[in-house]
Motif scaffolding. Sequence first.
Motif, PDB file in Angstrom:
ATOM      1  N   TYR A 122       0.694  -1.206  -0.088  1.00  0.00           N
ATOM      2  CA  TYR A 122       0.042  -0.039   0.237  1.00  0.00           C
ATOM      3  C   TYR A 122       1.019   1.307   0.155  1.00  0.00           C
TER       4      TYR A 122
ATOM      5  N   SER B 244       1.021   4.238  -2.869  1.00  0.00           N
ATOM      6  CA  SER B 244       0.588   5.551  -2.728  1.00  0.00           C
ATOM      7  C   SER B 244       1.763   6.450  -3.006  1.00  0.00           C
TER       8      SER B 244
ATOM      9  N   PRO C 280      -0.340   7.478  -6.489  1.00  0.00           N
ATOM     10  CA  PRO C 280      -1.274   7.978  -5.631  1.00  0.00           C
ATOM     11  C   PRO C 280      -2.707   8.222  -6.435  1.00  0.00           C
ATOM     12  N   GLU C 281      -2.657   8.403  -7.740  1.00  0.00           N
ATOM     13  CA  GLU C 281      -3.978   8.658  -8.425  1.00  0.00           C
ATOM     14  C   GLU C 281      -4.620   7.452  -8.352  1.00  0.00           C
TER      15      GLU C 281
ATOM     16  N   ILE D 117      -4.670   5.243  -5.994  1.00  0.00           N
ATOM     17  CA  ILE D 117      -5.014   5.099  -4.556  1.00  0.00           C
ATOM     18  C   ILE D 117      -6.479   5.884  -4.421  1.00  0.00           C
ATOM     19  N   ARG D 118      -6.637   6.997  -5.014  1.00  0.00           N
ATOM     20  CA  ARG D 118      -7.415   8.113  -4.809  1.00  0.00           C
ATOM     21  C   ARG D 118      -8.614   7.654  -5.606  1.00  0.00           C
ATOM     22  N   ARG D 119      -8.440   7.071  -6.646  1.00  0.00           N
ATOM     23  CA  ARG D 119      -9.690   6.846  -7.568  1.00  0.00           C
ATOM     24  C   ARG D 119     -10.274   5.315  -7.508  1.00  0.00           C
ATOM     25  N   THR D 120      -9.458   4.557  -6.983  1.00  0.00           N
ATOM     26  CA  THR D 120     -10.140   2.892  -6.945  1.00  0.00           C
ATOM     27  C   THR D 120     -11.106   3.058  -5.894  1.00  0.00           C
TER      28      THR D 120
ATOM     29  N   GLN E 144     -12.600   1.354  -2.897  1.00  0.00           N
ATOM     30  CA  GLN E 144     -11.924   0.453  -1.971  1.00  0.00           C
ATOM     31  C   GLN E 144     -12.180  -1.008  -2.128  1.00  0.00           C
TER      32      GLN E 144
ATOM     33  N   ARG F 173      -5.342   1.750   6.585  1.00  0.00           N
ATOM     34  CA  ARG F 173      -5.349   3.279   6.183  1.00  0.00           C
ATOM     35  C   ARG F 173      -5.352   3.986   7.515  1.00  0.00           C
TER      36      ARG F 173
ATOM     37  N   THR G 130      -2.474   6.817   8.759  1.00  0.00           N
ATOM     38  CA  THR G 130      -2.807   8.213   9.060  1.00  0.00           C
ATOM     39  C   THR G 130      -2.445   8.469  10.664  1.00  0.00           C
TER      40      THR G 130
END
Length: 190
Positions: free
Chosen positions: A151, A155, A159-160, A162-165, A167, A185, A189
């Motif tokens: 992961y 990322s 990163p795109e 990760i953002r768009r896929t 979950q 995640r 964070t």
Amino acid sequence: MRDNLIAFVRKYVDFSDEDLDLAQPYFTDITLKKGEFWVKEGEYNADVAFINKGMVRSYFIKEKVDITFDLTIENQIFSNTTSYSLGLPSTEYIQAIEDCDLCVITKVNLHLLYAQSPKWERLGRIIYENYTVLQEMRVRSFISETAKERYEILSKTKPELIRRTPQIYLANYLGITPQSLSRLRREITR
């Protein structure tokens, strides 16, 4: 051919405007709506597609469970390698997970283009070599890295993606459950 496809091919080979004009008639623009299939298991599709806009996922089904093994977004190429390389029906599904605008060339037309232009043939070899290396790296990651490491690398490198896929597909691509992805995640964070 669209500007982003031209920029993509010029990253690998020094194409002149004449080289690009030669290829123009071989490419066709196609759209796929979200949820629409490019190919299903058992079908034959040896075309090669460049994604101008959108995202597709490649998956197979094992014991009634989808196994996502590839995610492809803009400015990348995809194909059903079983049909393209082996001339066999697909063993996978390729499905749009966003509306897609594609620039497509058939295998027959691609080979005609290769016969007319050593530069296009060189591009094909380079792209196939790169694809092979990426697939080997992905297999190695499943052998030598944890899901968290996969992961984190994804990322940083994509990163795109990760953002768009969604979950569920991202978790599947990483080889974990959606619940494990949520925990991962939260852990990252903190």
